[in-house]
Design an enzyme around this catalytic site. Structure first.
Site, PDB file in Angstrom:
ATOM      1  N   GLU A  54       0.822  -1.208   0.000  1.00  0.00           N
ATOM      2  CA  GLU A  54       0.000   0.000   0.000  1.00  0.00           C
ATOM      3  C   GLU A  54       0.860   1.263   0.000  1.00  0.00           C
ATOM      4  O   GLU A  54       1.822   1.383   0.765  1.00  0.00           O
ATOM      5  CB  GLU A  54      -0.891  -0.022   1.242  1.00  0.00           C
ATOM      6  N   LYS A 122      -9.319   2.727  -2.625  1.00  0.00           N
ATOM      7  CA  LYS A 122      -9.619   2.140  -1.322  1.00  0.00           C
ATOM      8  C   LYS A 122     -10.999   2.586  -0.858  1.00  0.00           C
ATOM      9  O   LYS A 122     -11.323   3.773  -0.863  1.00  0.00           O
ATOM     10  CB  LYS A 122      -8.542   2.564  -0.311  1.00  0.00           C
ATOM     11  N   CYS A 158      -5.617  -2.853   2.114  1.00  0.00           N
ATOM     12  CA  CYS A 158      -5.472  -2.897   3.577  1.00  0.00           C
ATOM     13  C   CYS A 158      -6.814  -3.025   4.310  1.00  0.00           C
ATOM     14  O   CYS A 158      -7.373  -4.107   4.391  1.00  0.00           O
ATOM     15  CB  CYS A 158      -4.685  -1.683   4.066  1.00  0.00           C
TER      16      CYS A 158
END
Length: 561
Positions: A54, A122, A158
């Protein structure tokens, strides 16, 4: 920058290189060069795809850097350069990066292949503990998979795997396997938590997951890597090392039940004490290296905290970059002088001795007219500590070494430290380590030589340093027990107050004296102003001081005190 069409060809095998890297926040050019270097190495291994963690292009966490247009321009310039490289490099590239779309900025996974560029934004932005991504990023929509050479790959970022929504969406929209890009910082027990979270997502989706995590130190955070693959049958064919960079090739094949990763490299993650020690070592090494310091300087007391700090520093940097200074006063015992000298000999480091007696005498003379008629108290004790802080900062200024503070979490919690004295420093490896763990870590280090340690094998902390009663040695026959409960009891109470937020009645129910609990609570609250002025230090536990535990200094709430 817009997505472009993918080149689609059906395949029944896939070679994915996992790049567990240590980027530097803000060094976009340097990070891009590292990515390109490992990308070419992956291509030499005949990988179809190489995956990075990430936000590895910007470094993680970039914090308010992503609010700077100039910084985002630098990021996208490197994305353009890497995209151009993808036309000639046969291996696809999947990495994490900030992604600007009109006037919004996202935390994204970016896939490049044959000149095509795809970004998946994300969805689930964490805003708790050390995370505040909602401050700087916009949340993306629930993502679908990306078509990579005929394979529909889900690329959650994540936090997207910590809750079911993203994986559910990816499974429903046809994802065949999951590659999760992560910047998950170290914390005691966090590795096992990650494994359980990933197993939950596999159980719900039926899809295998490749979990790639960042490694390295960034201010107070340490990222422990330990990337892994778990197949749909819950087997773990791949486990990368903890606290080290690695490039590992994984082999995948399409079977009747979906994609399966073959058995490969399997490193054993470090256990609790080893992981704590590795986190402190890596955090200090990267703080010194990434900020360009020539080494560290630290004050030695002959006590256990400075001993452990010195051992970590030597293991992180090598003995030639660690400078120890003993600063005796009239209250310093002969034992302390001998123990500091033995530490220096065991660690093969430089040790200088500077007597602070003249400084104490000078301050006594300067302040005598104002202090006339008043008995000596902690004021004079603090003058000693501040004289030592002044000496250490002078050496730091003159030679460029960063001053390593040696206070532990127990002391910082209750204010058993001197502001502008022993709290001086640019970094602290013990900031989130309770005193009882300091003792345990000293004994562990004497019995083990950590992986990648630059210090010697065998004993590095003299047994007398560990065994003798702790003392600040600021007055005759002083002991920590004169001012504090025994550390075994103190640390248990502090853990209840800090990590668990328990009330006095709940802590008393666990077998602690109620008056002692009240005393510790009061000291904890009244010391907040000191903690605001401490240097950054390695996060170890679930609630470190600083980003994670934020209490007001001016605070009228006293609970049940």
């Amino acid at each position: 920058m817009a997505d472009s069409e993918a080149i689609t060809t059906m395949t029944d095998s896939l070679r994915i290189a996992v790049a567990q890297v240590n980027p530097t926040v803000g060094d976009v050019d340097g990070n891009a060069a590292l990515i390109l270097k490992l990308w070419r190495q992956a291509a030499a291994l005949d990988a179809d795809l190489v995956v990075f963690p990430e936000l590895c292009l910007s470094g993680y966490p970039p914090e308010d850097l992503v609010q700077k247009p100039l910084f985002l321009a630098a990021v996208h310039a490197e994305i353009d350069r890497l995209s151009a490289e993808s036309k000639t490099i046969k291996t696809g590239l999947l990495l994490g990066s900030p992604w600007r779309d009109e006037d919004k900025v996202y935390n994204a996974a970016v896939l490049m292949d044959h000149g095509s560029v795809h970004a998946r934004k994300k969805y689930d932005l964490p805003n708790y503990d050390v995370f505040d991504e909602k401050r700087v990023f916009e949340a993306g929509a629930l993502p679908g998979p990306i078509d990579f050479r005929g394979i529909r790959i889900g690329v959650p970022v994540c936090e997207d795997v910590w809750t079911p929504d993203v994986l559910e969406c990816l499974e429903e929209t046809g994802a065949e396997l999951i590659i999760s890009l992560n910047g998950s910082p170290y914390e005691q027990g966090r590795y096992d938590t990650r494994i359980q979270i990933v197993l939950n997502r596999i159980r719900e989706s039926g899809l295998p997951i490749l979990y790639v995590n960042q490694v390295g130190g960034q201010d107070e955070l340490v990222f422990d890597g330990a990337s892994f693959v778990i197949n749909a049958d819950y087997s773990m064919p791949i486990q990368l090392p903890g606290f080290a960079e690695a490039l590992t090739l994984t082999e995948w094949s399409r079977c009747d039940d979906g994609w399966v990763c073959a058995e490969g490299a399997r490193d054993v993650p470090p256990d609790s004490l080893e992981s704590m020690y590795q986190a402190m070592t890596l955090g200090l090494r990267d703080y010194v290296r990434k900020n360009g310091f020539p080494g560290v300087i630290l004050g030695m007391s002959g006590g256990v905290d400075s001993a452990l700090s010195a051992a970590v520093a030597v293991d992180a940097l090598g003995p030639e970059k660690v400078w120890m200074v003993m600063m005796p006063s009239r209250y310093t015992s002969a034992e302390s002088l001998e123990d500091a000298a033995e530490m220096a000999e065991l660690l093969d480091t430089r040790l200088d001795s500077i007597n602070i007696g003249p400084a104490m005498n000078a301050f006594d003379a300067m302040l005598a007219p104002l202090f006339d008629g008043r008995a000596a108290d902690t004021t004079e004790e603090n003058i000693q500590a501040r004289s030592r802080g002044l000496v250490l900062m002078a050496i730091s200024n003159k030679f460029g070494h960063v001053l390593l503070s040696t206070g532990n979490k127990s002391e910082m919690s209750v204010g058993y430290a001197t502001l502008y004295g022993d709290m001086c420093g640019g970094y602290s490896v013990l900031k989130d380590v309770y005193k009882t763990d300091v003792f345990r870590l000293c004994r562990w280090r004497n019995q083990h030589h950590p992986l990648r340690a630059l210090g010697p094998s065998g004993q590095v902390v003299p047994e007398r340093v560990i065994a003798k009663p702790p003392s600040a040695e600021l007055r005759p026959d002083q002991k920590d027990l004169d001012s504090l409960p025994p550390y075994d009891e103190l640390d248990k109470i502090l853990h209840c107050l800090i990590e668990q937020d328990l009330g006095i009645a709940e802590i008393e129910a666990r077998g602690h004296d109620v008056e002692t609990v009240r005393q510790v609570w009061k000291m904890l609250d009244l010391s907040e102003y000191k903690r605001r002025q401490t240097p950054p230090g390695v996060k170890i536990g679930s609630r470190s001081f600083g980003k994670e535990r934020r209490y007001p200094i001016t605070n009228g709430f006293r609970g049940q005190i």
